[in-house]
Design an enzyme around this catalytic site. Structure first.
Site, PDB file in Angstrom:
ATOM      1  N   ASP A  96      -3.914  -2.722  -4.354  1.00 34.74           N
ATOM      2  CA  ASP A  96      -3.732  -1.381  -3.795  1.00 34.74           C
ATOM      3  C   ASP A  96      -4.682  -0.354  -4.401  1.00 34.74           C
ATOM      4  O   ASP A  96      -5.079  -0.444  -5.573  1.00 34.74           O
ATOM      5  CB  ASP A  96      -2.289  -0.906  -4.020  1.00 34.74           C
ATOM      6  CG  ASP A  96      -1.262  -1.705  -3.222  1.00 34.74           C
ATOM      7  OD1 ASP A  96      -1.662  -2.554  -2.405  1.00 34.74           O
ATOM      8  OD2 ASP A  96      -0.050  -1.453  -3.412  1.00 34.74           O
ATOM      9  N   TYR A 155      -4.714  -4.294   2.712  1.00 31.43           N
ATOM     10  CA  TYR A 155      -3.521  -5.113   2.980  1.00 31.43           C
ATOM     11  C   TYR A 155      -3.004  -4.884   4.406  1.00 31.43           C
ATOM     12  O   TYR A 155      -2.686  -5.834   5.132  1.00 31.43           O
ATOM     13  CB  TYR A 155      -2.458  -4.728   1.949  1.00 31.43           C
ATOM     14  CG  TYR A 155      -1.201  -5.548   1.934  1.00 31.43           C
ATOM     15  CD1 TYR A 155      -1.117  -6.713   1.186  1.00 31.43           C
ATOM     16  CD2 TYR A 155      -0.072  -5.133   2.626  1.00 31.43           C
ATOM     17  CE1 TYR A 155       0.061  -7.445   1.135  1.00 31.43           C
ATOM     18  CE2 TYR A 155       1.107  -5.855   2.584  1.00 31.43           C
ATOM     19  CZ  TYR A 155       1.173  -7.019   1.830  1.00 31.43           C
ATOM     20  OH  TYR A 155       2.344  -7.728   1.778  1.00 31.43           O
ATOM     21  N   PRO A 185       8.292  -8.719   6.905  1.00 27.68           N
ATOM     22  CA  PRO A 185       9.274  -8.216   5.943  1.00 27.68           C
ATOM     23  C   PRO A 185       8.961  -6.779   5.526  1.00 27.68           C
ATOM     24  O   PRO A 185       7.793  -6.383   5.462  1.00 27.68           O
ATOM     25  CB  PRO A 185       9.108  -9.149   4.734  1.00 27.68           C
ATOM     26  CG  PRO A 185       8.323 -10.319   5.212  1.00 27.68           C
ATOM     27  CD  PRO A 185       7.477  -9.805   6.331  1.00 27.68           C
ATOM     28  N   GLY A 186      10.002  -6.059   5.200  1.00 26.06           N
ATOM     29  CA  GLY A 186       9.833  -4.767   4.548  1.00 26.06           C
ATOM     30  C   GLY A 186       9.713  -4.997   3.051  1.00 26.06           C
ATOM     31  O   GLY A 186       9.152  -5.999   2.599  1.00 26.06           O
ATOM     32  N   TYR A 187      10.218  -4.073   2.269  1.00 28.74           N
ATOM     33  CA  TYR A 187      10.118  -4.179   0.800  1.00 28.74           C
ATOM     34  C   TYR A 187      11.204  -5.140   0.293  1.00 28.74           C
ATOM     35  O   TYR A 187      12.391  -4.885   0.425  1.00 28.74           O
ATOM     36  CB  TYR A 187      10.212  -2.790   0.168  1.00 28.74           C
ATOM     37  CG  TYR A 187       8.918  -2.017   0.351  1.00 28.74           C
ATOM     38  CD1 TYR A 187       8.007  -1.896  -0.693  1.00 28.74           C
ATOM     39  CD2 TYR A 187       8.575  -1.474   1.584  1.00 28.74           C
ATOM     40  CE1 TYR A 187       6.795  -1.229  -0.518  1.00 28.74           C
ATOM     41  CE2 TYR A 187       7.367  -0.798   1.774  1.00 28.74           C
ATOM     42  CZ  TYR A 187       6.482  -0.683   0.721  1.00 28.74           C
ATOM     43  OH  TYR A 187       5.289  -0.029   0.895  1.00 28.74           O
TER      44      TYR A 187
END
Ligand code: CAA
Length: 248
Positions: A96, A155, A185-187
Site C-alpha cells: 500500500d 491492489y 471478500p471485505g476486510y
C-alpha cells in the site's frame, strides 16, 4: 498413480483465508494442494494440518509469477494426484501507498502476484479442464477491486482486473462444463489487515455495517458452494462478502 479424490489447487493456501479454504475443501473430500511462498512456514503449516487430522492436504511451492513454473507445478500435481478440477486463486499481497509515494516496484509486484499469476494458473489448468469437460475456478478478489481504496491503486487495479478475466473466461468455457467466478471478500481478520495502521484500521471497522471483520471461514464456505458440482449455473458472477460495507 492418480488419486480417486477430485483435486483442488488453492494458491496462497497457507495464508489466512487460504488456510480456511484448504480445510473446508479437504472436509468435502477433495485432495487439496496448497500453494505457498515461504517453505519454512509451509512445512510447519502442513504439520499443523496433519496434526488436525487432514491427511488429504499437500503442498506445491511454485512461483506464481512465473508461467513455466506454474505449468511444471500443474504437471507434478497431475502426476501425483490427478488433474486439477478446482482452482482457487487466493494468493495475494499488498504494497500500500498513495500514488504520489508509490515506487514502480510496488505497482509491478502487486500486479504480478495478484493478477498475472491468475493468468498463469488458469492457463496451466484450462486444457485439462476442457479435456475432462469439467472445472471450477474461483478467483478471490476484494471489496477494494469493486470500490477502490485510498492507498491501493495497485491492489485495486489487480483485483478489478481479476473479475474482467473471470467474466471473459466464463464466456469461453460456458459450454464446456467449467464455471469461473469471483468472490470479493471485505476486510477479513487475517495478518494482511493487521499491516494497516491501527487508527486507519479501526476507522474501517467502524464503517462496516455489521461492525466487525469477517472470518476466513465465512469466505471458505462460499468457495465450497461455488466449487460444488451442483453450482453449474453460476458462472461469470461476483459474490460480495463484506458485512454490507459495499453494496454494488
Ligand atoms: N481517505 C482520505 N484521506 C485519507 C485516507 C482516506 N482513507 N487515509 C489517509 N488520508 C489522508 C491523511 O489524513 C493524510 O492527510 P494530510 O496529508 O492532509 O495530513 C494523507 O491522506 C496521508 O497521505 P500520505 O500519502 O502521506 O499517506 P501515508 O503514507 O500516511 O499512508 C496509506 C497512506 C499507506 C494508504 C495508509 O493510509 C493506509 O495504510 N491505509 C489503509 C489502506 C487499506 O485499506 N489497505 C487495505 C489492506 S487489507 C486488504 O487489502 C485486504 C482486502 O482485500 C480488503
Amino acid at each position: 498413480m492418480a488419486n480417486a479424490a477430485p483435486v483442488a489447487w488453492v494458491t496462497g493456501g497457507t495464508g489466512g483465508i487460504g488456510s480456511a479454504i484448504c480445510r473446508a475443501l479437504a472436509k468435502e473430500g477433495y485432495q487439496v494442494v496448497a500453494g505457498y511462498h515461504n517453505p519454512e512456514k509451509a512445512k510447519q503449516w502442513l504439520a499443523d494440518q496433519q496434526a488436525d487430522g487432514f491427511d488429504n492436504i499437500a503442498l506445491s511451492g511454485v512461483d506464481l509469477t512465473n508461467y513455466d513454473e506454474c505449468v511444471a507445478g500443474v504437471t507434478e500435481i497431475r502426476e501425483k494426484y490427478g488433474p486439477v478440477s478446482v482452482l482457487v486463486n487466493c494468493a495475494g499481497i499488498t504494497r500500500d501507498g498513495t500514488m504520489k509515494k508509490m515506487a514502480p516496484e510496488q505497482w509491478h509486484e502487486v500486479i504480478d502476484t495478484n493478477l498475472n499469476s491468475v493468468f498463469n494458473t488458469c492457463r496451466s489448468v484450462i486444457e485439462d479442464m476442457l479435456e475432462h469437460g469439467y472445472g471450477r475456478i474461483v478467483n478471490i478478489s476484494s471489496i477494494n477491486g469493486r470500490k477502490g481504496q485510498f492507498g491501493q491503486v495497485n491492489y485495486a487495479a489487480a483485483k478489478a482486473g481479476m473479475h474482467g478475466l473471470t467474466m471473459s473466461l466464463a464466456q469461453e468455457t460456458a459450454t464446456k462444463g467449467i464455471t469461473v467466478n469471483t468472490l470479493s471478500p471485505g476486510y477479513i481478520a487475517t495478518d494482511m489487515i493487521m499491516k494497516i495502521p491501527e487508527k486507519v484500521r479501526e476507522a474501517i471497522r467502524e464503517g462496516i455495517p455489521v461492525k466487525r471483520y469477517g472470518t476466513p471461514e465465512e469466505i471458505a464456505r462460499a468457495v465450497v458452494f461455488l466449487a460444488d458440482k451442483e453450482s453449474g449455473f453460476i458462472t461469470g458472477a461476483n459474490l460480495d462478502i463484506n458485512g454490507g460495507q459495499f453494496m454494488g
